[in-house]
Design a protein around this motif. Structure first.
Motif, PDB file in Angstrom:
ATOM      1  N   LYS A  26       0.842  -1.183   0.000  1.00  0.00           N
ATOM      2  CA  LYS A  26       0.000   0.000   0.000  1.00  0.00           C
ATOM      3  C   LYS A  26       0.879   1.233   0.000  1.00  0.00           C
ATOM      4  N   SER A  27       0.266   2.349  -0.389  1.00  0.00           N
ATOM      5  CA  SER A  27       0.971   3.625  -0.309  1.00  0.00           C
ATOM      6  C   SER A  27       0.002   4.693   0.163  1.00  0.00           C
ATOM      7  N   LEU A  28       0.558   5.675   0.835  1.00  0.00           N
ATOM      8  CA  LEU A  28      -0.213   6.810   1.332  1.00  0.00           C
ATOM      9  C   LEU A  28       0.461   8.079   0.851  1.00  0.00           C
ATOM     10  N   LYS A  29      -0.311   8.955   0.220  1.00  0.00           N
ATOM     11  CA  LYS A  29       0.187  10.287  -0.119  1.00  0.00           C
ATOM     12  C   LYS A  29      -0.375  11.232   0.924  1.00  0.00           C
ATOM     13  N   ILE A  38      -4.825   6.859  -0.950  1.00  0.00           N
ATOM     14  CA  ILE A  38      -4.334   5.538  -0.549  1.00  0.00           C
ATOM     15  C   ILE A  38      -4.443   4.627  -1.758  1.00  0.00           C
ATOM     16  N   MET A  39      -3.384   3.870  -2.016  1.00  0.00           N
ATOM     17  CA  MET A  39      -3.412   2.856  -3.079  1.00  0.00           C
ATOM     18  C   MET A  39      -3.075   1.506  -2.445  1.00  0.00           C
ATOM     19  N   LEU A  40      -3.827   0.480  -2.829  1.00  0.00           N
ATOM     20  CA  LEU A  40      -3.605  -0.879  -2.337  1.00  0.00           C
ATOM     21  C   LEU A  40      -3.530  -1.834  -3.512  1.00  0.00           C
ATOM     22  N   ASN A  41      -2.765  -2.922  -3.345  1.00  0.00           N
ATOM     23  CA  ASN A  41      -2.855  -3.939  -4.388  1.00  0.00           C
ATOM     24  C   ASN A  41      -4.221  -4.597  -4.233  1.00  0.00           C
ATOM     25  N   GLU A  42      -4.905  -4.782  -5.333  1.00  0.00           N
ATOM     26  CA  GLU A  42      -6.293  -5.224  -5.279  1.00  0.00           C
ATOM     27  C   GLU A  42      -6.477  -6.698  -5.610  1.00  0.00           C
ATOM     28  N   ALA A  43      -5.479  -7.318  -6.182  1.00  0.00           N
ATOM     29  CA  ALA A  43      -5.683  -8.701  -6.610  1.00  0.00           C
ATOM     30  C   ALA A  43      -4.571  -9.609  -6.103  1.00  0.00           C
ATOM     31  N   CYS A  44      -3.548  -9.730  -6.882  1.00  0.00           N
ATOM     32  CA  CYS A  44      -2.493 -10.711  -6.635  1.00  0.00           C
ATOM     33  C   CYS A  44      -1.468 -10.194  -5.626  1.00  0.00           C
ATOM     34  N   SER A  45      -1.044 -11.073  -4.743  1.00  0.00           N
ATOM     35  CA  SER A  45      -0.017 -10.688  -3.773  1.00  0.00           C
ATOM     36  C   SER A  45       1.361 -11.191  -4.199  1.00  0.00           C
ATOM     37  N   ALA A 116       5.427  -2.432  -7.395  1.00  0.00           N
ATOM     38  CA  ALA A 116       4.733  -1.557  -6.438  1.00  0.00           C
ATOM     39  C   ALA A 116       4.520  -0.167  -7.020  1.00  0.00           C
ATOM     40  N   LEU A 117       5.565   0.407  -7.583  1.00  0.00           N
ATOM     41  CA  LEU A 117       5.481   1.785  -8.062  1.00  0.00           C
ATOM     42  C   LEU A 117       4.649   1.938  -9.335  1.00  0.00           C
ATOM     43  N   PHE A 118       4.847   1.044 -10.284  1.00  0.00           N
ATOM     44  CA  PHE A 118       4.262   1.261 -11.603  1.00  0.00           C
ATOM     45  C   PHE A 118       3.006   0.442 -11.883  1.00  0.00           C
ATOM     46  N   LYS A 119       2.801  -0.660 -11.158  1.00  0.00           N
ATOM     47  CA  LYS A 119       1.588  -1.465 -11.353  1.00  0.00           C
ATOM     48  C   LYS A 119       0.554  -1.183 -10.265  1.00  0.00           C
ATOM     49  N   VAL A 120       0.986  -1.170  -9.010  1.00  0.00           N
ATOM     50  CA  VAL A 120       0.046  -0.981  -7.907  1.00  0.00           C
ATOM     51  C   VAL A 120      -0.275   0.499  -7.712  1.00  0.00           C
ATOM     52  N   ILE A 121       0.756   1.307  -7.502  1.00  0.00           N
ATOM     53  CA  ILE A 121       0.546   2.736  -7.258  1.00  0.00           C
ATOM     54  C   ILE A 121       0.244   3.470  -8.560  1.00  0.00           C
ATOM     55  N   ARG A 122       0.651   2.886  -9.674  1.00  0.00           N
ATOM     56  CA  ARG A 122       0.463   3.478 -11.010  1.00  0.00           C
ATOM     57  C   ARG A 122       1.096   4.873 -11.093  1.00  0.00           C
ATOM     58  N   LEU A 123       2.310   4.943 -10.621  1.00  0.00           N
ATOM     59  CA  LEU A 123       3.063   6.193 -10.600  1.00  0.00           C
ATOM     60  C   LEU A 123       3.349   6.658 -12.019  1.00  0.00           C
ATOM     61  N   LYS A 124       3.074   7.914 -12.273  1.00  0.00           N
ATOM     62  CA  LYS A 124       3.344   8.478 -13.598  1.00  0.00           C
ATOM     63  C   LYS A 124       4.707   9.159 -13.633  1.00  0.00           C
ATOM     64  N   SER A 125       5.091   9.734 -12.497  1.00  0.00           N
ATOM     65  CA  SER A 125       6.369  10.425 -12.404  1.00  0.00           C
ATOM     66  C   SER A 125       6.946  10.231 -11.011  1.00  0.00           C
ATOM     67  N   ILE A 126       8.240  10.038 -10.945  1.00  0.00           N
ATOM     68  CA  ILE A 126       8.918   9.892  -9.656  1.00  0.00           C
ATOM     69  C   ILE A 126       8.692  11.131  -8.793  1.00  0.00           C
ATOM     70  N   ASP A 127       8.541  12.283  -9.424  1.00  0.00           N
ATOM     71  CA  ASP A 127       8.303  13.525  -8.679  1.00  0.00           C
ATOM     72  C   ASP A 127       7.008  13.485  -7.875  1.00  0.00           C
ATOM     73  N   ASP A 128       6.065  12.626  -8.268  1.00  0.00           N
ATOM     74  CA  ASP A 128       4.798  12.510  -7.550  1.00  0.00           C
ATOM     75  C   ASP A 128       4.964  11.922  -6.151  1.00  0.00           C
TER      76      ASP A 128
END
Length: 181
Positions: A26-29, A38-45, A116-128
């Motif tokens: 999970k991640s918290l901004k 809040i982002m959580l993995n929703e399916a596969c662990s 974690a960063l690009f599939k779960v959190i779906r980060l578009k930019s590291i600056d985010d």
């Protein structure tokens, strides 16, 4: 809230918390002292710490031994961010091509972070991510995973020595704040 409270205890003004456990992530901004998203993995662990543990055991190594080999790696294998079922076939291919256990271990650490960063959190930019980052969850007790996160994000992060129990610690902090005895 407990995870945020614990993170803020270790790094005042934290603006991003990432938690990778054995079975979830999970991640918290945080913006202005409030959880903004809040982002959580929703399916596969399968991209979490249990994958690292299972792979280490398959090589008759402890997670600590497996992580130590990763930290010493000079050429981490690129395993991508796909499901671990596909990653296992990439590992087998890398082994056939002469990759060391350390290079495979480091590659798995990178894959966990990229997942974690690009599939779960779906980060578009590291600056985010912000600048004040706390890494928590038992998976971050693995130095290789922490280092992969720092290299990918180009950020120095705080990893408390109690990373695996930050939710419980945060809950205790909340209880202490509210105790009226």
């Amino acid at each position: 809230i407990a995870h945020y409270k614990a993170a803020d205890y270790f790094l005042k003004g934290v603006d991003f918390v990432i938690d990778i456990g054995g079975q979830d992530m999970k991640s918290l901004k945080i913006k202005n002292g409030v959880i903004d998203s809040i982002m959580l993995n929703e399916a596969c662990s399968s991209g979490c710490g249990s994958f690292i543990e299972t792979f280490a055991k398959s090589l008759n190594l402890s997670v600590q031994e497996f992580a130590k080999l990763a930290v010493e790696s000079r050429h981490p294998v690129d395993l991508g961010t796909r499901c671990t079922v596909f990653m296992n076939s990439k590992v087998k291919q890398a082994q056939r091509e002469g990759a060391t256990v350390g290079d495979i271990s480091a590659g798995i650490s990178y894959s966990v972070i990229k997942n974690a960063l690009f599939k779960v959190i779906r980060l578009k930019s590291i600056d985010d991510l912000g600048d004040k980052i706390v890494a928590q969850g038992g998976t971050f007790l693995n130095d290789s995973v922490l280092r992969a996160f720092e290299l990918i994000t180009e950020r120095e992060v705080v990893r408390p020595d109690i990373a695996g129990i930050m939710g419980a610690f945060g809950a205790a902090l909340i209880c202490k704040e509210r105790y009226a005895g």
